[in-house]
Design an enzyme around this catalytic site. Sequence first.
Site, short mmCIF file in Angstrom:
data_model
loop_
_atom_site.label_atom_id
_atom_site.label_comp_id
_atom_site.label_asym_id
_atom_site.label_seq_id
_atom_site.Cartn_x
_atom_site.Cartn_y
_atom_site.Cartn_z
N GLY A 211 57.78 48.82 50.88
CA GLY A 211 59.01 49.74 50.65
C GLY A 211 60.11 49.36 51.21
O GLY A 211 60.43 48.97 52.27
N SER A 212 61.26 49.22 50.29
CA SER A 212 62.48 48.79 50.66
C SER A 212 63.63 49.08 49.84
O SER A 212 63.64 49.81 48.81
CB SER A 212 62.26 47.21 50.97
OG SER A 212 61.66 46.70 49.78
N ARG A 213 64.77 48.18 49.97
CA ARG A 213 65.88 48.49 49.04
C ARG A 213 66.60 47.16 48.63
O ARG A 213 66.53 46.36 49.97
CB ARG A 213 66.82 49.41 49.64
CG ARG A 213 68.29 49.58 48.86
CD ARG A 213 68.73 50.86 49.56
NE ARG A 213 70.26 50.81 49.08
CZ ARG A 213 71.07 51.81 49.23
NH1 ARG A 213 70.46 53.09 49.75
NH2 ARG A 213 72.12 51.93 48.99
#
Length: 243
Positions: A211-213
Amino acid sequence: MARRPRAESSKEGPAHLLELVRSAVPPVHSAGHPFISAGLAVTSAGAVGQVVTGRDLRWLRRVGLLAASACAVFFRHPSRVPPTRAGVVVAPADGMICVIDSATPPAELSMGNMSLPRVSIFLSLLDVHVQRAPISGEVIAVQYQPGRFGAADLAPASTENERTSVRIRTAGGTEVVVVQIAGLLARRIVCYAHIGDKLTIGDTYGLIRFGSRLDTYLPPGTEPVVQVGQRAVAGETVLADLT
């Protein structure tokens, strides 16, 4: 390098069937091998333990298989075919476009205080988590910045969370910045790009675990051609046209 579909095969029978299965199931990124191996080791330990002790350890084998399968899905590395036309910037990651605005690039890149067009992509736990070069060019800067592990889909993530920034300059002198940002579950940013590397659009250059951006900073005056809420496919979805 960008993973592209293989040429059509002339094989028949079982060999052709096996090749179809391989083409349908994405390969696994090498960063996932230790995690998958750990899950399989738990499965093996359950099997051996049941033989040695006589106890019912099916639950342990199932946990190991479930963990290995989940890691194989998370670290999948599917083939992608980047656009062939010149001057386009593609999405560096799979996910949901959560922000389109103007912002100052990370201070550690020393690019000044001028705001640049920015497109942010949020990667959920179920998205492919390898990152790809948004444009062809030379890596002229790579900077790691420690920080928090806040929710990656919130605005403060761009400035407060742990991140790694890569600055790419095209042959024509245009620059694009892509920033890997950690999140609540993403505690490990992997970046394979180094200063002086020559990247081709769609090349895999990094990975963020769980999970990240990804923030992409475009040249001044660039108009993104995507919208907030749109799904992006790394290496294929065009974020902007620089021509």
